[in-house]
Design a protein around this motif. Structure first.
Motif, PDB file in Angstrom:
ATOM      1  N   TYR A  89       0.808  -1.219   0.000  1.00 57.40           N
ATOM      2  CA  TYR A  89       0.000   0.000   0.000  1.00 57.40           C
ATOM      3  C   TYR A  89       0.846   1.276   0.000  1.00 57.40           C
ATOM      4  O   TYR A  89       0.322   2.368   0.201  1.00 57.40           O
ATOM      5  CB  TYR A  89      -0.917   0.020   1.220  1.00 57.40           C
ATOM      6  CG  TYR A  89      -1.843  -1.177   1.323  1.00 57.40           C
ATOM      7  CD1 TYR A  89      -2.767  -1.456   0.323  1.00 57.40           C
ATOM      8  CD2 TYR A  89      -1.793  -2.029   2.426  1.00 57.40           C
ATOM      9  CE1 TYR A  89      -3.610  -2.560   0.422  1.00 57.40           C
ATOM     10  CE2 TYR A  89      -2.631  -3.127   2.529  1.00 57.40           C
ATOM     11  CZ  TYR A  89      -3.535  -3.382   1.522  1.00 57.40           C
ATOM     12  OH  TYR A  89      -4.373  -4.465   1.618  1.00 57.40           O
ATOM     13  N   ALA A  90       2.141   1.158  -0.204  1.00 55.48           N
ATOM     14  CA  ALA A  90       3.025   2.320  -0.145  1.00 55.48           C
ATOM     15  C   ALA A  90       2.573   3.414  -1.107  1.00 55.48           C
ATOM     16  O   ALA A  90       2.233   3.150  -2.260  1.00 55.48           O
ATOM     17  CB  ALA A  90       4.458   1.906  -0.477  1.00 55.48           C
ATOM     18  N   LYS A  91       2.562   4.651  -0.639  1.00 59.26           N
ATOM     19  CA  LYS A  91       2.117   5.766  -1.483  1.00 59.26           C
ATOM     20  C   LYS A  91       3.006   5.940  -2.711  1.00 59.26           C
ATOM     21  O   LYS A  91       2.546   6.424  -3.746  1.00 59.26           O
ATOM     22  CB  LYS A  91       2.073   7.060  -0.662  1.00 59.26           C
ATOM     23  CG  LYS A  91       0.971   7.077   0.394  1.00 59.26           C
ATOM     24  CD  LYS A  91       0.846   8.426   1.066  1.00 59.26           C
ATOM     25  CE  LYS A  91      -0.284   8.432   2.093  1.00 59.26           C
ATOM     26  NZ  LYS A  91      -0.466   9.758   2.716  1.00 59.26           N
ATOM     27  N   SER A  92       4.258   5.532  -2.598  1.00 63.67           N
ATOM     28  CA  SER A  92       5.150   5.639  -3.752  1.00 63.67           C
ATOM     29  C   SER A  92       4.666   4.786  -4.917  1.00 63.67           C
ATOM     30  O   SER A  92       5.006   5.054  -6.068  1.00 63.67           O
ATOM     31  CB  SER A  92       6.565   5.195  -3.355  1.00 63.67           C
ATOM     32  OG  SER A  92       6.565   3.847  -2.901  1.00 63.67           O
ATOM     33  N   LYS A  93       3.843   3.774  -4.625  1.00 55.67           N
ATOM     34  CA  LYS A  93       3.348   2.885  -5.676  1.00 55.67           C
ATOM     35  C   LYS A  93       2.104   3.435  -6.358  1.00 55.67           C
ATOM     36  O   LYS A  93       1.958   3.332  -7.578  1.00 55.67           O
ATOM     37  CB  LYS A  93       3.065   1.494  -5.093  1.00 55.67           C
ATOM     38  CG  LYS A  93       4.297   0.810  -4.521  1.00 55.67           C
ATOM     39  CD  LYS A  93       3.964  -0.590  -4.047  1.00 55.67           C
ATOM     40  CE  LYS A  93       5.171  -1.251  -3.393  1.00 55.67           C
ATOM     41  NZ  LYS A  93       6.319  -1.395  -4.290  1.00 55.67           N
ATOM     42  N   TRP A  94       1.160   4.002  -5.576  1.00 54.09           N
ATOM     43  CA  TRP A  94      -0.099   4.415  -6.185  1.00 54.09           C
ATOM     44  C   TRP A  94      -0.266   5.924  -6.320  1.00 54.09           C
ATOM     45  O   TRP A  94      -0.966   6.402  -7.199  1.00 54.09           O
ATOM     46  CB  TRP A  94      -1.293   3.852  -5.406  1.00 54.09           C
ATOM     47  CG  TRP A  94      -1.314   4.195  -3.946  1.00 54.09           C
ATOM     48  CD1 TRP A  94      -0.804   3.466  -2.918  1.00 54.09           C
ATOM     49  CD2 TRP A  94      -1.883   5.362  -3.341  1.00 54.09           C
ATOM     50  NE1 TRP A  94      -1.008   4.094  -1.719  1.00 54.09           N
ATOM     51  CE2 TRP A  94      -1.677   5.259  -1.941  1.00 54.09           C
ATOM     52  CE3 TRP A  94      -2.551   6.492  -3.841  1.00 54.09           C
ATOM     53  CZ2 TRP A  94      -2.102   6.230  -1.048  1.00 54.09           C
ATOM     54  CZ3 TRP A  94      -2.978   7.457  -2.943  1.00 54.09           C
ATOM     55  CH2 TRP A  94      -2.757   7.324  -1.572  1.00 54.09           C
ATOM     56  N   LYS A  95       0.381   6.704  -5.440  1.00 56.50           N
ATOM     57  CA  LYS A  95       0.222   8.158  -5.496  1.00 56.50           C
ATOM     58  C   LYS A  95       1.202   8.781  -6.490  1.00 56.50           C
ATOM     59  O   LYS A  95       0.864   9.738  -7.199  1.00 56.50           O
ATOM     60  CB  LYS A  95       0.428   8.759  -4.109  1.00 56.50           C
ATOM     61  CG  LYS A  95       0.084  10.248  -4.025  1.00 56.50           C
ATOM     62  CD  LYS A  95       0.199  10.752  -2.591  1.00 56.50           C
ATOM     63  CE  LYS A  95      -0.166  12.227  -2.493  1.00 56.50           C
ATOM     64  NZ  LYS A  95      -0.030  12.742  -1.101  1.00 56.50           N
ATOM     65  N   PHE A  96       2.398   8.209  -6.551  1.00 60.39           N
ATOM     66  CA  PHE A  96       3.419   8.749  -7.436  1.00 60.39           C
ATOM     67  C   PHE A  96       3.776   7.781  -8.566  1.00 60.39           C
ATOM     68  O   PHE A  96       4.712   7.997  -9.314  1.00 60.39           O
ATOM     69  CB  PHE A  96       4.674   9.095  -6.625  1.00 60.39           C
ATOM     70  CG  PHE A  96       4.384   9.969  -5.439  1.00 60.39           C
ATOM     71  CD1 PHE A  96       3.953  11.276  -5.618  1.00 60.39           C
ATOM     72  CD2 PHE A  96       4.506   9.488  -4.151  1.00 60.39           C
ATOM     73  CE1 PHE A  96       3.672  12.092  -4.527  1.00 60.39           C
ATOM     74  CE2 PHE A  96       4.222  10.291  -3.048  1.00 60.39           C
ATOM     75  CZ  PHE A  96       3.801  11.604  -3.240  1.00 60.39           C
ATOM     76  N   GLY A  97       3.021   6.701  -8.656  1.00 56.09           N
ATOM     77  CA  GLY A  97       3.224   5.714  -9.715  1.00 56.09           C
ATOM     78  C   GLY A  97       1.892   5.159 -10.159  1.00 56.09           C
ATOM     79  O   GLY A  97       0.852   5.795  -9.979  1.00 56.09           O
ATOM     80  N   ASP A  98       1.896   3.967 -10.734  1.00 52.19           N
ATOM     81  CA  ASP A  98       0.640   3.396 -11.207  1.00 52.19           C
ATOM     82  C   ASP A  98       0.476   1.950 -10.763  1.00 52.19           C
ATOM     83  O   ASP A  98      -0.265   1.178 -11.371  1.00 52.19           O
ATOM     84  CB  ASP A  98       0.553   3.482 -12.739  1.00 52.19           C
ATOM     85  CG  ASP A  98       1.702   2.763 -13.437  1.00 52.19           C
ATOM     86  OD1 ASP A  98       2.547   2.177 -12.723  1.00 52.19           O
ATOM     87  OD2 ASP A  98       1.739   2.782 -14.672  1.00 52.19           O
ATOM     88  N   THR A  99       1.152   1.572  -9.674  1.00 57.70           N
ATOM     89  CA  THR A  99       1.105   0.199  -9.188  1.00 57.70           C
ATOM     90  C   THR A  99       0.046   0.045  -8.108  1.00 57.70           C
ATOM     91  O   THR A  99       0.128   0.675  -7.058  1.00 57.70           O
ATOM     92  CB  THR A  99       2.481  -0.227  -8.628  1.00 57.70           C
ATOM     93  OG1 THR A  99       3.457  -0.094  -9.653  1.00 57.70           O
ATOM     94  CG2 THR A  99       2.443  -1.670  -8.164  1.00 57.70           C
ATOM     95  N   VAL A 100      -0.944  -0.796  -8.360  1.00 58.77           N
ATOM     96  CA  VAL A 100      -1.969  -1.080  -7.363  1.00 58.77           C
ATOM     97  C   VAL A 100      -1.543  -2.298  -6.549  1.00 58.77           C
ATOM     98  O   VAL A 100      -0.557  -2.966  -6.860  1.00 58.77           O
ATOM     99  CB  VAL A 100      -3.335  -1.319  -8.031  1.00 58.77           C
ATOM    100  CG1 VAL A 100      -3.783  -0.074  -8.765  1.00 58.77           C
ATOM    101  CG2 VAL A 100      -3.284  -2.504  -8.996  1.00 58.77           C
ATOM    102  N   ALA A 101      -2.291  -2.613  -5.491  1.00 63.67           N
ATOM    103  CA  ALA A 101      -1.852  -3.603  -4.511  1.00 63.67           C
ATOM    104  C   ALA A 101      -1.576  -4.972  -5.115  1.00 63.67           C
ATOM    105  O   ALA A 101      -0.524  -5.576  -4.862  1.00 63.67           O
ATOM    106  CB  ALA A 101      -2.888  -3.707  -3.401  1.00 63.67           C
TER     107      ALA A 101
END
Length: 254
Positions: free
Chosen positions: A80-92
């Motif tokens: 759930y890291a914000k670096s994955k979904w807020k600044f990237g496009d990786t969902v869980a």
């Protein structure tokens, strides 16, 4: 060697050492009886013990098959890291695939979206009256064509109305998934609470997840909050127990 427990212990060691690899079939019971110098009844009891432990399963016309071991890493906090979904496009679920070295495609996740009446658990989570309308986003996630888990998220209409979270198109709800959508709506996720337990599956869950007889499921409930402790998602997931290894990395609290 005369007792079924001793036979089961020897076969268990063979399975765990890789002598009988996942997906392979154990020798026929009369062959095992000859190997261990016991009768077939003792072999049946030993195999039943291994089946109860989840190591093997009987399959019609194949015999006793060694079960696959968990291959997919199901990350804990890091997924759930914000670096994955807020600044990237990786969902869980994609984060899990990447950590496991597995490919993925948009159609690995399908969903049905509907406005339903909140059941008792959803109503309690949101502190609303039972039967209050909420959006349900029910997903089935597959890996290599095989279902790994289901996940149903519940949202208040005033938060998600008109957003990608109520769009039934297969795949994540846009770049960054649902967490990014909530952020764009002014409800940035800040912290979560997850509860996990195990049980045997219902008949419908066995069919949906294509489970073998005797395989348990892991049940996850998740609550997602903003920094102001506003609940913005309540989710329930049903995971095939044999298809995941759950990993949690965390700092020890003071």
């Amino acid at each position: 060697m005369s007792g079924y427990r001793e036979v089961a212990a020897s076969l268990r060691e063979d399975i765990q050492s890789g002598d009988y690899a996942p997906g392979t079939t154990l020798p026929k019971q009369n062959e095992l009886a000859e190997r261990f110098r016991v009768n077939v009844k003792t072999i049946r009891l030993a195999v039943a013990q291994l089946e109860a432990e989840g190591l093997v399963t009987p399959i019609r016309r194949r015999g006793t098959v060694v079960r696959e071991r968990p291959a997919m890493k199901r990350l804990g906090i890091e997924r759930y890291a914000k670096s994955k979904w807020k600044f990237g496009d990786t969902v869980a679920f994609v984060a899990d695939r990447e950590a496991s070295g597995r490919p993925w495609k948009l159609t690995d996740q399908t969903q049905k979206v509907a406005l339903i009446e909140a059941d008792a658990e959803v109503a309690e989570a949101y502190d609303i009256a039972p039967n209050t309308p909420v959006y349900e986003r029910a997903r089935i996630v597959r890996e290599g064509g095989r279902p790994t888990h289901t996940l149903s998220s519940y949202y208040l209409p005033e938060i998600v109305e008109g957003t990608p979270l109520v769009d039934p198109t297969p795949g994540p709800a846009g770049r960054g998934g649902g967490l990014a959508v909530l952020t764009m709506q002014g409800y940035e996720p800040d912290h979560m609470s997850e509860t996990i337990c195990a049980r045997m599956p219902t008949p419908d869950e066995m069919t949906t997840l294509e489970l073998l007889a005797g395989e348990p499921v892991m049940i996850l409930t998740r609550r997602t909050f903003t920094a102001e402790d506003v609940l913005v998602e309540f989710a329930r997931g049903v995971h095939a127990a044999s298809r995941f290894a759950w990993t949690y990395d965390f700092k020890l609290p003071d």
